[in-house]
Design an enzyme around this catalytic site. Structure first.
Site, PDB file in Angstrom:
ATOM      1  N   ARG A 102       1.620  -0.545  -3.230  1.00  0.00           N
ATOM      2  CA  ARG A 102       1.993   0.873  -3.156  1.00  0.00           C
ATOM      3  C   ARG A 102       2.996   1.224  -4.239  1.00  0.00           C
ATOM      4  O   ARG A 102       2.944   2.271  -4.852  1.00  0.00           O
ATOM      5  CB  ARG A 102       2.661   1.154  -1.810  1.00  0.00           C
ATOM      6  CG  ARG A 102       1.812   1.864  -0.822  1.00  0.00           C
ATOM      7  CD  ARG A 102       2.545   2.025   0.507  1.00  0.00           C
ATOM      8  NE  ARG A 102       3.421   0.902   0.841  1.00  0.00           N
ATOM      9  CZ  ARG A 102       4.680   1.009   1.223  1.00  0.00           C
ATOM     10  NH1 ARG A 102       5.266   2.184   1.289  1.00  0.00           N
ATOM     11  NH2 ARG A 102       5.397  -0.058   1.538  1.00  0.00           N
ATOM     12  N   ASP A 110      14.086  -3.137  -6.293  1.00  0.00           N
ATOM     13  CA  ASP A 110      14.622  -1.768  -6.264  1.00  0.00           C
ATOM     14  C   ASP A 110      15.194  -1.421  -7.631  1.00  0.00           C
ATOM     15  O   ASP A 110      16.031  -2.157  -8.164  1.00  0.00           O
ATOM     16  CB  ASP A 110      15.693  -1.655  -5.175  1.00  0.00           C
ATOM     17  CG  ASP A 110      15.086  -1.841  -3.788  1.00  0.00           C
ATOM     18  OD1 ASP A 110      14.220  -1.047  -3.417  1.00  0.00           O
ATOM     19  OD2 ASP A 110      15.456  -2.815  -3.097  1.00  0.00           O
ATOM     20  N   GLU A 130       9.535 -15.943  -2.892  1.00  0.00           N
ATOM     21  CA  GLU A 130       9.393 -14.526  -3.246  1.00  0.00           C
ATOM     22  C   GLU A 130      10.616 -13.761  -2.755  1.00  0.00           C
ATOM     23  O   GLU A 130      11.051 -13.901  -1.615  1.00  0.00           O
ATOM     24  CB  GLU A 130       8.125 -13.877  -2.661  1.00  0.00           C
ATOM     25  CG  GLU A 130       8.122 -12.385  -3.021  1.00  0.00           C
ATOM     26  CD  GLU A 130       6.788 -11.673  -2.994  1.00  0.00           C
ATOM     27  OE1 GLU A 130       5.812 -12.237  -2.496  1.00  0.00           O
ATOM     28  OE2 GLU A 130       6.746 -10.529  -3.495  1.00  0.00           O
ATOM     29  N   GLU A 148       3.553  -0.215  -7.162  1.00  0.00           N
ATOM     30  CA  GLU A 148       2.928  -0.163  -8.476  1.00  0.00           C
ATOM     31  C   GLU A 148       2.095   1.112  -8.606  1.00  0.00           C
ATOM     32  O   GLU A 148       2.183   1.828  -9.608  1.00  0.00           O
ATOM     33  CB  GLU A 148       2.051  -1.394  -8.707  1.00  0.00           C
ATOM     34  CG  GLU A 148       1.318  -1.317 -10.041  1.00  0.00           C
ATOM     35  CD  GLU A 148       0.702  -2.647 -10.474  1.00  0.00           C
ATOM     36  OE1 GLU A 148       0.807  -3.627  -9.730  1.00  0.00           O
ATOM     37  OE2 GLU A 148       0.143  -2.684 -11.573  1.00  0.00           O
ATOM     38  N   GLU A 193      13.372 -11.221   2.674  1.00  0.00           N
ATOM     39  CA  GLU A 193      13.218  -9.761   2.741  1.00  0.00           C
ATOM     40  C   GLU A 193      14.252  -9.232   3.747  1.00  0.00           C
ATOM     41  O   GLU A 193      14.311  -9.699   4.883  1.00  0.00           O
ATOM     42  CB  GLU A 193      11.790  -9.396   3.172  1.00  0.00           C
ATOM     43  CG  GLU A 193      11.558  -7.936   3.487  1.00  0.00           C
ATOM     44  CD  GLU A 193      11.969  -6.982   2.356  1.00  0.00           C
ATOM     45  OE1 GLU A 193      11.423  -7.074   1.250  1.00  0.00           O
ATOM     46  OE2 GLU A 193      12.874  -6.134   2.590  1.00  0.00           O
TER      47      GLU A 193
HETATM   48  C1  LIG Z   1      10.633  -1.655  -4.083  1.00  0.00           C
HETATM   49  S1  LIG Z   1      10.300  -2.804  -2.834  1.00  0.00           S
HETATM   50  C2  LIG Z   1       8.977  -3.798  -3.499  1.00  0.00           C
HETATM   51  C3  LIG Z   1       8.228  -4.553  -2.437  1.00  0.00           C
HETATM   52  C4  LIG Z   1       7.137  -5.522  -2.964  1.00  0.00           C
HETATM   53  N1  LIG Z   1       7.695  -6.554  -3.818  1.00  0.00           N
HETATM   54  C5  LIG Z   1       6.019  -4.793  -3.679  1.00  0.00           C
HETATM   55  O1  LIG Z   1       5.855  -5.005  -4.886  1.00  0.00           O
HETATM   56  O2  LIG Z   1       5.323  -4.041  -3.001  1.00  0.00           O
HETATM   57  C6  LIG Z   1      11.704  -3.892  -2.978  1.00  0.00           C
HETATM   58  C7  LIG Z   1      11.880  -4.757  -1.747  1.00  0.00           C
HETATM   59  O3  LIG Z   1      12.906  -5.711  -2.002  1.00  0.00           O
HETATM   60  C8  LIG Z   1      13.748  -5.817  -0.853  1.00  0.00           C
HETATM   61  N2  LIG Z   1      15.034  -6.341  -1.332  1.00  0.00           N
HETATM   62  C9  LIG Z   1      15.857  -5.756  -2.234  1.00  0.00           C
HETATM   63  N3  LIG Z   1      16.924  -6.540  -2.483  1.00  0.00           N
HETATM   64  C10 LIG Z   1      16.758  -7.667  -1.723  1.00  0.00           C
HETATM   65  C11 LIG Z   1      17.528  -8.833  -1.547  1.00  0.00           C
HETATM   66  N4  LIG Z   1      18.682  -9.028  -2.194  1.00  0.00           N
HETATM   67  N5  LIG Z   1      17.084  -9.779  -0.689  1.00  0.00           N
HETATM   68  C12 LIG Z   1      15.910  -9.592  -0.026  1.00  0.00           C
HETATM   69  N6  LIG Z   1      15.145  -8.503  -0.139  1.00  0.00           N
HETATM   70  C13 LIG Z   1      15.551  -7.547  -1.001  1.00  0.00           C
HETATM   71  C14 LIG Z   1      13.758  -4.411  -0.277  1.00  0.00           C
HETATM   72  O4  LIG Z   1      14.095  -4.382   1.079  1.00  0.00           O
HETATM   73  C15 LIG Z   1      12.316  -3.974  -0.522  1.00  0.00           C
HETATM   74  O5  LIG Z   1      11.487  -4.329   0.556  1.00  0.00           O
END
Ligand SMILES: C[S@@+](CC[C@H](N)C(=O)[O-])C[C@H]1O[C@@H](n2cnc3c(N)ncnc32)[C@H](O)[C@@H]1O
Length: 244
Positions: free
Chosen positions: A219, A148, A73, A221, A98
């Site tokens: 959250r 993101d 993931e 979504e 993460e």
């Molecule tokens: C918008 S959040 C979504 C979190 C989760 N997947 C959810 O659906 O609730 C995006 C997450 O991806 C992480 N992230 C973004 N780019 C990443 C990367 N290249 N490697 C690891 N984590 C990453 C961010 O720190 C953040 O916690």
């Protein structure tokens, strides 16, 4: 396992995440200190705390204490979907990347609380992690939920799912392996489809009902839906032999 330190600024490459303070709340620090050793994998880094040294390697069977089909993931955040999905798959090993340390700490706390044992976490950039730590054709499922969105046009280059990353990720899937993605940004969903449809190692498959029903609502979504955005679930299957 010690808490990551915020390092001084160095030359930055374009990454898919915001570099934020790693400062943790007391309960997050406690979870990290008490349970970090059960879930966190230490990997050598380059100059930033979210980087991974190119010569870093992981012994996955040693890390999980067994050999089992591998799920990766990318960006689970605090693990709102990861904890439930991993708990429902005790026969699979889930490796999560993460970058945001406070979220990782919260994830560690949730895994310990729910006694989920088949998850290991690398608190670093997934793009580097996939490249250096995950062998080619080794992944059964890859999950990328609500990456993101970088909605402004001048930031689109920061989106995780672009052609280079797609080729890397597709190559890590074993034949028949599946990449599941979700986003609540129409424009990012369009970009994902364009990029993944153009990737020769991948074949799109329909998602029954338009949403992967096993994926818990997070959250992110809920926030997207409340803002009137539609959620797009995508699924792609790896076909053919490997390529790098
Ligand atoms: C918008 S959040 C979504 C979190 C989760 N997947 C959810 O659906 O609730 C995006 C997450 O991806 C992480 N992230 C973004 N780019 C990443 C990367 N290249 N490697 C690891 N984590 C990453 C961010 O720190 C953040 O916690």
């Amino acid at each position: 396992m010690s808490e990551p330190q915020v390092r001084e600024r160095v030359h930055r490459e374009v990454v898919s995440y915001v570099r934020r303070s790693a400062r943790m709340r007391p309960n997050q620090r406690r979870a990290w200190e008490q349970h970090g050793h059960e879930y966190l994998l230490d990997v050598p880094q380059r100059e930033t705390s979210t980087s991974i040294a190119p010569d870093a390697r992981l012994d996955l069977p040693a890390a999980f204490g067994r050999s089992a089909p591998l799920v990766v993931e990318i960006g689970p955040g605090t693990g709102e979907s990861l904890v439930a999905l991993a708990a429902a798959r005790p026969g699979m090993d889930v490796l999560a990347f993460e970058v945001y340390a406070p979220a990782v700490a919260q994830l560690v706390g949730a895994l310990a609380r729910e006694q989920v044992r088949n998850v290991r976490i690398v608190a670093a950039n997934a793009a580097e992690g996939l490249r250096h730590l995950v062998p080619e054709a080794s992944v059964s499922e890859l999950w990328t939920f609500f990456p993101d969105p970088w909605p402004k046009a001048r930031h689109h280059k920061r989106r995780l799912v672009g052609p280079g990353f797609a080729a890397l990720a597709a190559g890590r899937l074993g034949p028949g392996g599946r990449w599941r993605l979700a986003t609540d940004w129409d424009d990012y969903a369009r970009q994902m489809r364009e990029v993944l449809d153009a990737e020769p190692m991948l074949r799109p498959e329909p998602v029954t009902g338009g949403r992967w029903d096993e994926r818990p609502v997070t959250r992110f979504e809920a926030r997207g839906v409340a803002a009137g955005r539609a959620v797009h679930d995508l699924s792609y299957v790896r076909e053919g032999a490997g390529r790098e």
